[in-house]
Design a protein around this motif. Sequence first.
Motif, PDB file in Angstrom:
ATOM      1  N   TYR A 272       4.128  17.948 -11.902  1.00  0.00           N
ATOM      2  CA  TYR A 272       4.052  18.024 -13.437  1.00  0.00           C
ATOM      3  C   TYR A 272       4.890  17.054 -14.370  1.00  0.00           C
ATOM      4  O   TYR A 272       6.028  16.666 -13.910  1.00  0.00           O
ATOM      5  N   SER A 273       4.182  16.614 -15.024  1.00  0.00           N
ATOM      6  CA  SER A 273       4.685  15.306 -16.062  1.00  0.00           C
ATOM      7  C   SER A 273       5.363  15.950 -17.314  1.00  0.00           C
ATOM      8  O   SER A 273       4.560  16.358 -18.066  1.00  0.00           O
ATOM      9  N   HIS A 274       6.560  16.043 -17.512  1.00  0.00           N
ATOM     10  CA  HIS A 274       7.063  16.293 -18.726  1.00  0.00           C
ATOM     11  C   HIS A 274       6.885  15.247 -20.009  1.00  0.00           C
ATOM     12  O   HIS A 274       6.778  15.418 -21.119  1.00  0.00           O
ATOM     13  N   SER A 275       6.630  14.097 -19.390  1.00  0.00           N
ATOM     14  CA  SER A 275       6.289  12.926 -20.429  1.00  0.00           C
ATOM     15  C   SER A 275       6.027  11.663 -19.332  1.00  0.00           C
ATOM     16  O   SER A 275       6.380  11.701 -18.211  1.00  0.00           O
ATOM     17  N   ILE A 276       5.308  10.757 -19.958  1.00  0.00           N
ATOM     18  CA  ILE A 276       5.284   9.419 -19.129  1.00  0.00           C
ATOM     19  C   ILE A 276       6.597   8.822 -18.478  1.00  0.00           C
ATOM     20  O   ILE A 276       6.733   8.501 -17.561  1.00  0.00           O
TER      21      ILE A 276
ATOM     22  N   ALA B  58       0.869  -1.296   0.018  1.00  0.00           N
ATOM     23  CA  ALA B  58      -0.114   0.045   0.052  1.00  0.00           C
ATOM     24  C   ALA B  58       1.049   1.276   0.239  1.00  0.00           C
ATOM     25  O   ALA B  58       0.568   2.219  -0.616  1.00  0.00           O
ATOM     26  N   ARG B  59       2.087   1.101   0.663  1.00  0.00           N
ATOM     27  CA  ARG B  59       2.877   2.251   0.720  1.00  0.00           C
ATOM     28  C   ARG B  59       3.598   2.542  -0.428  1.00  0.00           C
ATOM     29  O   ARG B  59       3.609   3.668  -0.881  1.00  0.00           O
ATOM     30  N   ILE B  60       3.839   1.638  -1.279  1.00  0.00           N
ATOM     31  CA  ILE B  60       4.532   1.604  -2.459  1.00  0.00           C
ATOM     32  C   ILE B  60       3.371   2.227  -3.486  1.00  0.00           C
ATOM     33  O   ILE B  60       3.641   3.276  -4.267  1.00  0.00           O
ATOM     34  N   LEU B  61       2.102   1.951  -3.624  1.00  0.00           N
ATOM     35  CA  LEU B  61       1.135   2.225  -4.562  1.00  0.00           C
ATOM     36  C   LEU B  61       0.831   3.698  -4.098  1.00  0.00           C
ATOM     37  O   LEU B  61       0.853   4.647  -4.905  1.00  0.00           O
ATOM     38  N   ASP B  62       0.888   4.166  -2.842  1.00  0.00           N
ATOM     39  CA  ASP B  62       0.624   5.603  -2.596  1.00  0.00           C
ATOM     40  C   ASP B  62       1.770   6.458  -3.048  1.00  0.00           C
ATOM     41  O   ASP B  62       1.524   7.750  -3.470  1.00  0.00           O
ATOM     42  N   SER B  63       3.077   5.789  -2.981  1.00  0.00           N
ATOM     43  CA  SER B  63       4.245   6.742  -3.170  1.00  0.00           C
ATOM     44  C   SER B  63       3.968   7.053  -4.890  1.00  0.00           C
ATOM     45  O   SER B  63       4.386   8.135  -5.413  1.00  0.00           O
ATOM     46  N   LEU B  64       3.870   5.743  -5.592  1.00  0.00           N
ATOM     47  CA  LEU B  64       3.555   6.114  -6.891  1.00  0.00           C
ATOM     48  C   LEU B  64       2.527   7.019  -7.399  1.00  0.00           C
ATOM     49  O   LEU B  64       2.807   8.355  -8.327  1.00  0.00           O
ATOM     50  N   LEU B  65       1.457   7.101  -6.714  1.00  0.00           N
ATOM     51  CA  LEU B  65       0.161   7.886  -7.225  1.00  0.00           C
ATOM     52  C   LEU B  65       0.459   9.387  -6.683  1.00  0.00           C
ATOM     53  O   LEU B  65       0.017  10.378  -7.427  1.00  0.00           O
ATOM     54  N   LYS B  66       1.266   9.355  -5.675  1.00  0.00           N
ATOM     55  CA  LYS B  66       1.525  10.798  -5.147  1.00  0.00           C
ATOM     56  C   LYS B  66       2.228  11.754  -6.044  1.00  0.00           C
ATOM     57  O   LYS B  66       2.030  12.709  -6.474  1.00  0.00           O
ATOM     58  N   VAL B  67       3.352  11.156  -6.505  1.00  0.00           N
ATOM     59  CA  VAL B  67       4.292  11.635  -7.624  1.00  0.00           C
ATOM     60  C   VAL B  67       3.389  11.876  -8.960  1.00  0.00           C
ATOM     61  O   VAL B  67       3.486  13.073  -9.488  1.00  0.00           O
ATOM     62  N   PHE B  68       2.770  10.869  -9.294  1.00  0.00           N
ATOM     63  CA  PHE B  68       2.029  11.068 -10.578  1.00  0.00           C
ATOM     64  C   PHE B  68       0.861  12.445 -10.447  1.00  0.00           C
ATOM     65  O   PHE B  68       0.623  13.328 -11.288  1.00  0.00           O
ATOM     66  N   ALA B  69       0.160  12.295  -9.263  1.00  0.00           N
ATOM     67  CA  ALA B  69      -0.868  13.469  -8.857  1.00  0.00           C
ATOM     68  C   ALA B  69      -0.257  14.858  -8.576  1.00  0.00           C
ATOM     69  O   ALA B  69      -0.992  15.692  -9.082  1.00  0.00           O
TER      70      ALA B  69
ATOM     71  N   ALA C  69      12.334   4.720  -2.271  1.00  0.00           N
ATOM     72  CA  ALA C  69      12.609   5.554  -0.952  1.00  0.00           C
ATOM     73  C   ALA C  69      11.511   5.252   0.159  1.00  0.00           C
ATOM     74  O   ALA C  69      11.745   5.410   1.345  1.00  0.00           O
ATOM     75  N   ALA C  70      10.414   4.804  -0.269  1.00  0.00           N
ATOM     76  CA  ALA C  70       9.249   4.570   0.688  1.00  0.00           C
ATOM     77  C   ALA C  70       9.540   3.567   1.418  1.00  0.00           C
ATOM     78  O   ALA C  70       9.131   3.139   2.516  1.00  0.00           O
ATOM     79  N   VAL C  71       9.850   2.312   0.716  1.00  0.00           N
ATOM     80  CA  VAL C  71      10.005   0.954   1.048  1.00  0.00           C
ATOM     81  C   VAL C  71      11.544   0.414   0.967  1.00  0.00           C
ATOM     82  O   VAL C  71      11.657  -0.100  -0.005  1.00  0.00           O
ATOM     83  N   PRO C  72      12.144   0.550   1.897  1.00  0.00           N
ATOM     84  CA  PRO C  72      13.650   0.349   1.833  1.00  0.00           C
ATOM     85  C   PRO C  72      13.860  -1.439   1.460  1.00  0.00           C
ATOM     86  O   PRO C  72      14.814  -1.754   1.164  1.00  0.00           O
TER      87      PRO C  72
ATOM     88  N   MET D 126       8.496   8.323 -10.173  1.00  0.00           N
ATOM     89  CA  MET D 126       7.567   7.378  -9.271  1.00  0.00           C
ATOM     90  C   MET D 126       8.457   6.146  -8.883  1.00  0.00           C
ATOM     91  O   MET D 126       8.366   5.816  -7.775  1.00  0.00           O
ATOM     92  N   GLY D 127       9.274   5.596  -9.541  1.00  0.00           N
ATOM     93  CA  GLY D 127      10.106   4.448  -9.153  1.00  0.00           C
ATOM     94  C   GLY D 127      10.957   4.804  -7.872  1.00  0.00           C
ATOM     95  O   GLY D 127      11.069   3.991  -7.036  1.00  0.00           O
TER      96      GLY D 127
END
Length: 279
Positions: free
Chosen positions: A212-216, A198-209, A229-232, A223-224
Amino acid sequence: MTLLHKTYGKGRVRVMRVHRDGARHEVRELTVQAMLTGGFDPAFTRADNSTTVSTDTVKNVVNIVARESMTLAPEEFCRAVARRLIDAYAMVETATVTAHETRWSRLALDGEPHPHAFTLDGNGTSVAKVTMARGGALTIESGLSGFTFLKTTESGWANYVKDPYTTLSETHDRLAATSMEASWLWGRPPADYPAANARILDSLLKVFATTYSHSIQDSLYRMGRAALAAVPEIETISMACPNKHYLLVDLARFGLDNDNQVFVATDEPHGQIECTVGR
């Protein structure tokens, strides 16, 4: 002629586990595949099944482990199935067990969680994969399949290569949407797999949301890094994201403007962006 590779097992073993703790129940539904390697050459090369475990037996092992280990997280469940197969059959050299989880969310009525009623979570499936060798080598991966998300602004595509084949116009404000396939390799087990996932998914979505995204490509790399960083406990994370295009509809022929309001959805063809980020 030489047999260069062989494996077999049971796929799409669907198992629902219900853990009853008084009036409150927990459910977990998994679709499991268990694949074996080992001393099975005679079944392929000499029509001799004497060293081969039936795939129906593999299915039964999955169901028995489900009965014995009702509360295990998918990663731990896959590990338990792999261990049972290796311990039970001396000819098995490796067992690779993969589980896709169908997620059920507890139903809330009048604001109160119901003890035994659930609704299907339709956004993606959780995935766990364990490969265990008789000699002790072990890899554990977790991930998501088909997890879909979008944002309606703070995304662009500009400063790319332009040549006579280029027809796409630059934009600094577009919809960004994807249906993500992601997996992460565990360097060591976390204290709690569901909480860490859940922490991994939260960290991915936080960066995305929130950035600003210059590209995918730009978003995936950041995001990676955030997930690591969130889950060592994870060593690498791999993401594959098709760019689900929402194209601005041309309303000028009707004398109307379209200030990023009306789009047509198309996912064929789509951009396919993939990367792996590690420590």
